[in-house]
Design a protein around this motif. Structure first.
Motif, PDB file in Angstrom:
ATOM      1  N   TYR A   1      -6.339  -3.709   0.992  1.00 48.94           N
ATOM      2  CA  TYR A   1      -5.429  -4.122   2.057  1.00 48.94           C
ATOM      3  C   TYR A   1      -6.162  -4.096   3.397  1.00 48.94           C
ATOM      4  O   TYR A   1      -5.887  -3.264   4.271  1.00 48.94           O
TER       5      TYR A   1
ATOM      6  N   SER B   1     -12.655  -5.657  -4.275  1.00 51.87           N
ATOM      7  CA  SER B   1     -11.321  -6.050  -3.816  1.00 51.87           C
ATOM      8  C   SER B   1     -11.374  -7.238  -2.865  1.00 51.87           C
ATOM      9  O   SER B   1     -10.467  -8.056  -2.821  1.00 51.87           O
TER      10      SER B   1
ATOM     11  N   TYR C   1      -0.184   1.920  -5.542  1.00 53.44           N
ATOM     12  CA  TYR C   1      -1.361   2.052  -4.689  1.00 53.44           C
ATOM     13  C   TYR C   1      -1.852   3.496  -4.673  1.00 53.44           C
ATOM     14  O   TYR C   1      -3.058   3.758  -4.742  1.00 53.44           O
TER      15      TYR C   1
ATOM     16  N   PHE D   1       0.810  -1.213   0.000  1.00 49.13           N
ATOM     17  CA  PHE D   1       0.000   0.000   0.000  1.00 49.13           C
ATOM     18  C   PHE D   1       0.844   1.264   0.000  1.00 49.13           C
ATOM     19  O   PHE D   1       0.335   2.349  -0.269  1.00 49.13           O
TER      20      PHE D   1
END
Length: 318
Positions: free
Chosen positions: A158, A247, A8, A3
């Motif tokens: 994430y 996601s 990202y 991330f």
């Protein structure tokens, strides 16, 4: 990639832009982010927000449940992550709660603030503030009694990092409420229910246009594949809301993640196939049919005939 990577950062920027565009478009098309001012909006062809009664059937019971649970906390400080244009935050604050809404979309937050200013329900109103923030990389210097994800968690790639931030913003007994689509639960049997319902009932496409004169197995296979793709987002990017949409859509992964930090008190599933049909019903009996389908859909889920594609979790921090 992690991330912290430029990759990202670029994705989050695109995610924010996608929701900026959606928020602005929906506002232009007449969707008011205030649940007490909903009206018929033909911009939506199969969305429950097309008509207030469809919303009442599909979403009001869950919204009321979230508000009821949130009000049980003594200090009543609530954080909604991925609040969008703020319709849920506004309703929570109207119930006397101290609410903070965060989202990566600057336009969504600006619209939420606009409708906060327009709110005329001052009696019993708690507190409400909004902030543009990516909850994966940043956290607020506050602790909350209730943290809510209402159809937003699936946009976080994430989640482990996200939940570490939630832990910092939590009290010892912070309540976590999650209401999320879990598209991986949509099965082939659910697909057949969706196909039959959509093609037999009066919907946004007339029977003349959706049922050809020549009907064969090849046609059945085609329409089944189209519905499976629509519910599962199998063709990446084709029907996605944003770059990070879907996601995480595995209920087991979400549940296991929650269990690391929270004690789960309630897990329930709903919406085997109804959510992409209910707002698309047409005809004078559409609301009667919608109520029946909603109840029958839940019957199928409760009796484990079909898998629910909407996950609700209530949990308390350990």
């Amino acid at each position: 990639m992690g991330f912290k990577s430029p990759y990202y950062s670029n994705l989050i920027s695109k995610e924010a832009k996608a929701f900026d565009n959606q928020a602005i478009l929906r506002l232009k098309k007449g969707l008011v982010p205030d649940l007490r001012k909903l009206k018929k909006n033909t911009f939506f062809y199969n969305n429950p927000y097309r008509e207030p009664e469809f919303y009442n059937i599909q979403w009001k019971p869950i919204i009321d449940k979230i508000i009821s649970i949130s009000k049980k906390k003594n200090k009543k400080k609530v954080l909604e992550i991925g609040c969008g244009t703020g319709f849920l935050c506004l309703e929570l604050a109207r119930n006397g709660l101290n609410v903070t809404g965060v989202d990566v979309s600057n336009s969504s937050i600006n619209i939420a603030k606009l409708y906060l200013d327009k709110n005329k329900s001052k009696k019993g109103f708690g507190k409400l503030k909004y902030k543009v923030l990516d909850a994966t990389t940043k956290k607020l210097d506050e602790k909350f009694d209730t943290i809510i994800f209402f159809r937003s968690l699936h946009h976080f790639p994430y989640p482990k990092k996200l939940f570490k931030n939630l832990n910092v913003m939590s009290n010892k007994k912070t309540k976590l409420l999650i209401c999320e689509p879990v598209r991986s639960n949509f099965s082939k049997l659910s697909m057949h229910f969706a196909t039959l319902t959509r093609y037999v009932l009066d919907t946004w496409i007339s029977h003349k246009n959706k049922i050809p004169k020549k009907i064969n197995y090849k046609y059945f296979k085609k329409i089944n594949e189209e519905i499976m793709d629509e519910y599962r987002y199998l063709k990446v990017g084709k029907k996605m809301q944003s770059p990070l949409d879907n996601s995480i859509d595995d209920p087991k992964k979400i549940i296991n993640l929650v269990k690391r930090y929270y004690k789960i008190s309630n897990i329930s599933f709903s919406d085997a196939f109804i959510d992409k049909i209910i707002g698309g019903l047409r005809g004078k009996n559409r609301f009667i049919i919608a109520k029946f389908l909603k109840k029958y859909d839940q019957y199928l889920v409760d009796n484990k005939i079909l898998n629910g594609t909407n996950l609700f979790i209530e949990a308390v921090r350990k």
